[in-house]
Write an enzyme that holds these catalytic residues in place. Structure first.
Site, PDB file in Angstrom:
ATOM      1  N   GLU A 478       0.836  -1.204   0.000  1.00  0.00           N
ATOM      2  CA  GLU A 478       0.000   0.000   0.000  1.00  0.00           C
ATOM      3  C   GLU A 478       0.864   1.246   0.000  1.00  0.00           C
ATOM      4  OE1 GLU A 478      -2.404   3.255   2.097  1.00  0.00           O
ATOM      5  OE2 GLU A 478      -0.428   2.378   2.504  1.00  0.00           O
ATOM      6  N   ASP A 507      -6.893   1.855   7.743  1.00  0.00           N
ATOM      7  CA  ASP A 507      -5.473   2.107   7.497  1.00  0.00           C
ATOM      8  C   ASP A 507      -4.798   2.177   8.864  1.00  0.00           C
ATOM      9  OD1 ASP A 507      -2.949   3.229   6.699  1.00  0.00           O
ATOM     10  OD2 ASP A 507      -3.890   3.864   4.839  1.00  0.00           O
ATOM     11  N   HIS A 633       5.322  10.938  14.288  1.00  0.00           N
ATOM     12  CA  HIS A 633       6.432  10.906  13.333  1.00  0.00           C
ATOM     13  C   HIS A 633       6.050  10.008  12.157  1.00  0.00           C
ATOM     14  CE1 HIS A 633       8.304  12.199  17.100  1.00  0.00           C
ATOM     15  NE2 HIS A 633       9.273  12.733  16.370  1.00  0.00           N
TER      16      HIS A 633
END
Length: 925
Positions: A478, A507, A633
């Site tokens: 992906e 996701d 991050h």
């Protein structure tokens, strides 16, 4: 003769009493009860039978009551012949709210943390050995939780082979769970040597950037161990070496490049430096490339971290929640708004022997991601008083065909041609989880998906079977450009069109404190209503739906431009007043359903091929980071398990909440009699799409008339409202027929149990036992015809001639049996009539469901969208210069925003009108 017939009838009656019409062999040793006791026995039997009848009738009524009152009636169509689940209130079918209650007890924090540590503490970039290991881990998870027998060889099939195609195409005929791995072969790349240097006037390097991240071994050991496991680079970036002067382009949006041109800045031969945010990273490079730049650097700007900065007193990670200044955001730079997937096989699957084309969806100039610390030094060159020396960018990559592994699992339902797909990608930021652990992206989503699978496994063990078939997918690659899901979608597009009714995507499930949802408008109510059923992860007095207004608690001064960019990108205020936002969010959520508060789907995740190419209603959601949360991050080595447990989601409460929400969506889609697709909500949302277009046209000075399109939308709304009426009638009829069928079935079971009970009573009391006198002795007592006679002239005793008696006995028994068959046939006739009515109701429901599913597909145009024909959905698509963000009525909208062409706008309006008129006819009842 008459006397003989009476005698024969008497004999037959005796045979029937003793059971000898079925068993001609007589045994000796038993006598029948005396006549006066038989009346007592009969009375006792009738009493027992009556008491049993009333006892079972109460249970039947209780079951019927449950059936009629359960609004979430689930897989009734196919479970009529299944054994009911034994719950607290006795035997009942496992469905609806009962199934939801069981499921919601399964996801738990300890399991979520354990799974995260399994997947997030080892690199697993797409196409690597680590990636294959996680694929096999996920396969074994499916086999274990869904009780799938593991074959002698791992079911790993090369895409395009007979085994691979059969695995998917046979989903509709499966009767038990199954899992396998499909292997596709896309073109991807891996990094070689990379560098960024400042050159002197004579071309010698005077400064060289440290392009890799710098991790602390003690406070975050995984980040320290794997900091160089996957070097910093851009996936699908162009390889090469370039030199040029540096030009700052802000966020690298179209409007930023337009502003540079307005100011007279010539980008030809330059290297552009842009900050992350606002739009998809690949489009920043596309904009630079189209304006003549030779290279592009993209950095993480500390201003975009909101309030969580060193200036506001927050220490940098791993010592505190602020950004580590050496962190770098990796990621694909494919032009995702042109087309996703393998860039060399647009529109068709990437088999090992596929024909490759020249990719047009990837950059032609090299690029690199850099840290804030590196960017700070480069900016010194172009600031006032800076030397403005030449910058050299080196990005060497290895482009080649690399295998990837999609893991697929199936739970067969009763309805074979209605399939719900739920998917999450497994590959670590192809750099990240691979080179970085990816505790958030994608592991947090994998964790929540795993908890859903465990919940489904528990339901299966308790006898549950979904009404519709469920497909579970763990997509690969992906991070390179939605490759795994796109290749599977292109491979089985026809099967998906014919069978899939909805796609649920997950996701990253947790990167911050704010819960966000996006979905097709027809599924907006479903995602909202299920979120309202899940408890808020940290506040028991609120629901998960209420978490949409949550924000971090780290306060301080923030950059206003960054806040505005956040609002444009995510469609919600960066620093909302919770009470005001809660009151107004139903109306102000940008790019979304104005009456629901659910956003539209753009791109950037695996729902893209399902929604915007094939036309499958889809959802996506999870917790995202706000500008007052600990800095996430993104695609960095610091997206680690330590960061997730310490700052992202301590205790993993949000992971579990997302799992529960996803599971409830899945159960309702899989088990509802009528699919929970709200086409009327969708139809009325189209008005807001057109309102937005008219506003854009007015702002740009175009005088347009969209009255014909508006009228077509109104007709679609009316057709959808009529479908709502038919939908309700079909569901009510189905529920009534289910209740009748269950009453019939319960009564049949009762009669069967009653007959068995009465036989036991009769045997216990001695009624109906076979007489064991000898045959001759019995015949002597039943009729003179069978006495042993001394015939005149006989020399001794003569064996009696029974004549036609045995045949007569058989004839009488046959008549009796035939009468019983007639009675049974009458019962079967009643059952047949009821079954026909039940099937008629089921067909009516399926006809409604077919129209509901057709609604999303009604926006698919084979011609596609101008300049990016892979995208076929004329209702919504990723913005041409957004990538992630959604543009509604994209062809029509972009005719104004980019083409400035009223004639093109009218053409696009006619295309939309034609689709909408056809759709209105399709759903008409």
């Amino acid at each position: 003769m008459k006397n003989g017939e009476d005698t024969g009838q008497f004999a037959f009656d005796k045979l029937v009493e003793t059971g000898l019409h079925e068993d001609i062999e007589l045994r000796v040793g038993q006598t029948r009860p005396q006549k006066k006791f038989r009346w007592i026995i009969a009375a006792v039997t009738i009493l027992f039978g009556t008491l049993l009848w009333y006892s079972l009738e109460d249970k039947i009524a209780a079951v019927e009551s449950e059936v009629s009152l359960d609004e979430n009636s689930s897989s009734w169509l196919g479970i009529f012949n299944e054994k009911p689940h034994r719950g607290r209130r006795g035997r009942r079918f496992l469905n609806g709210k009962a199934a939801e209650r069981i499921f919601l007890k399964v996801p738990n924090n300890d399991s979520a943390i354990s799974t995260s540590r399994q997947f997030a503490t080892k690199p697993h970039m797409a196409g690597t050995d680590g990636d294959l290991t996680t694929a096999l881990d996920f396969l074994h998870l499916l086999q274990s939780e869904l009780n799938i027998s593991a074959p002698s060889e791992e079911p790993v099939f090369s895409a395009g082979t007979a085994e691979s195609r059969e695995a998917t195409l046979s989903i509709s005929s499966l009767t038990s769970p199954k899992a396998w791995i499909d292997v596709y072969y896309p073109v991807m790349n891996t990094p070689l040597d990379r560098s960024v240097e400042i050159l002197s006037d004579d071309g010698e390097p005077v400064w060289k950037a440290h392009v890799e991240e710098v991790a602390e071994d003690v406070l975050d050991p995984e980040a320290g161990e794997y900091v160089t496991a996957v070097p910093v680079f851009h996936g699908l970036s162009c390889g090469g070496e370039v030199e040029g002067k540096l030009v700052y382009a802000n966020y690298g949006r179209k409007e930023d490049y337009d502003e540079l041109e307005r100011r007279g800045v010539n980008l030809t031969g330059t290297i552009v430096i842009a900050r992350y945010g606002g739009i998809f990273r690949g489009l920043k490079i596309k904009g630079a490339q189209e304006r003549g730049a030779v290279g592009c650097l993209i950095y993480s700007d500390l201003r975009d971290d909101g309030t969580v900065t060193n200036e506001n007193g927050y220490s940098s990670y791993p010592y505190g929640p602020a950004r580590n200044p050496t962190s770098v955001q990796r990621g694909s730079v494919q032009f995702i708004s042109v087309y996703p997937g393998d860039p060399t096989t647009p529109g068709y699957p990437s088999y090992e022997n596929s024909t490759r084309t020249n990719a047009v969806s990837i950059p032609r100039i090299p690029s690199l991601p850099i840290s804030a610390a590196t960017a700070r030094r480069l900016f010194e060159e172009i600031e006032e008083g800076g030397s403005n020396r030449t910058i050299k960018l080196v990005n060497h990559v290895d482009d080649r065909v690399i295998p990837i592994w999609n893991v697929m699992g199936v739970i067969p339902g009763h309805i074979k041609n209605e399939v719900v797909v739920v998917g999450n990608h497994r590959d670590g930021k192809f750099f990240k989880a691979s080179l970085v652990m990816g505790a958030t992206d994608p592991t947090s989503g994998t964790v929540s998906t795993y908890e859903v699978i465990r919940g489904l496994g528990v339901l299966l063990k308790k006898g549950w079977r979904p009404l519709r078939t469920i497909v579970i997918a763990s997509w690969d690659a992906e991070e390179y450009g939605l490759i795994g899901s796109t290749e599977w979608g292109e491979d089985f597009e026809s099967w998906i069109e014919e069978n899939v009714v909805a796609y649920l995507n997950l996701d990253s499930s947790v990167s911050g404190s704010r819960f966000g949802l996006s979905a097709s408008p027809s599924l907006a109510h479903l995602v909202r209503d299920t979120a309202m059923k899940v408890q808020h992860p940290t506040d028991p007095s609120r629901t998960l739906w209420d978490a949409r207004v949550d924000r971090g608690v780290l306060y301080g001064v923030f950059d206003q431009e960054a806040a505005e960019a956040y609002e444009l990108e995510f469609g919600v205020p960066a620093f909302p007043n919770a009470s005001v936002f809660a009151a107004q969010s139903e109306e102000v959520v940008a790019n979304g359903d104005v009456s629901i508060g659910v956003g539209n789907l753009g791109s950037g995740s695996d729902y893209t091929v399902f929604l915007q190419r094939i036309g499958i209603a889809s959802t996506n959601g999870g917790f995202g980071s706000t500008l007052s949360d600990p800095v996430y991050h993104y695609h960095s080595v610091f997206d680690s398990q330590k960061w997730q447990e310490r700052f992202g989601d301590p205790g993993f409460h949000r992971h579990v909440a997302v799992a529960k929400h996803l599971g409830l969506q899945l159960l309702q889609l899989a088990d509802s009699i009528v699919l929970p697709l709200n086409t009327t909500q969708y139809a009325f949302t189209l008005d807001s799409y057109l309102d937005k277009v008219e506003s854009i046209a007015s702002e740009q000075g175009f005088d347009t008339d969209f009255s014909d399109l508006r009228n077509s939308i109104a007709k679609l709304q009316q057709a959808s409202e009529n479908l709502d009426i038919e939908k309700a009638k079909a569901e009510n009829r189905m529920k009534k027929m289910i209740a009748k069928w269950l009453r019939y079935r319960q009564r049949r079971r009762f009669l069967c149990k009653l007959r068995k009970f009465l036989k036991k009573i009769k045997r216990w009391l001695g009624i109906g036992k076979k007489c064991e006198h000898s045959k001759s002795e019995l015949l002597e007592h039943t009729t003179p015809m069978f006495k042993q006679l001394d015939r005149v002239g006989a020399a001794g005793p003569v064996k009696p001639r029974v004549g036609r008696f045995p045949a007569w006995v058989k004839e009488q028994a046959d008549k009796k049996a035939h009468g019983e068959r007639d009675d049974r046939q009458h019962g079967h006739h009643s059952k047949s009539k009821l079954a026909k009515k039940l099937m008629a109701a089921a067909k009516r429901v399926q006809a409604v469901n077919k129209k509901l599913v057709a609604f999303e597909r009604g926006f698919i145009s084979e011609e596609g969208i101008k300049d990016r024909e892979w995208y076929r959905h004329l209702g919504v698509a990723p913005g041409k210069w957004l990538g992630y963000g959604a543009t509604t009525f994209p062809g029509l909208t972009e005719a104004f925003t980019f083409e400035k062409n009223a004639t093109l706008a009218q053409y696009e309006a006619k295309r939309l009108q034609k689709l909408i008129d056809t759709l209105a006819e399709t759903i008409r009842v």
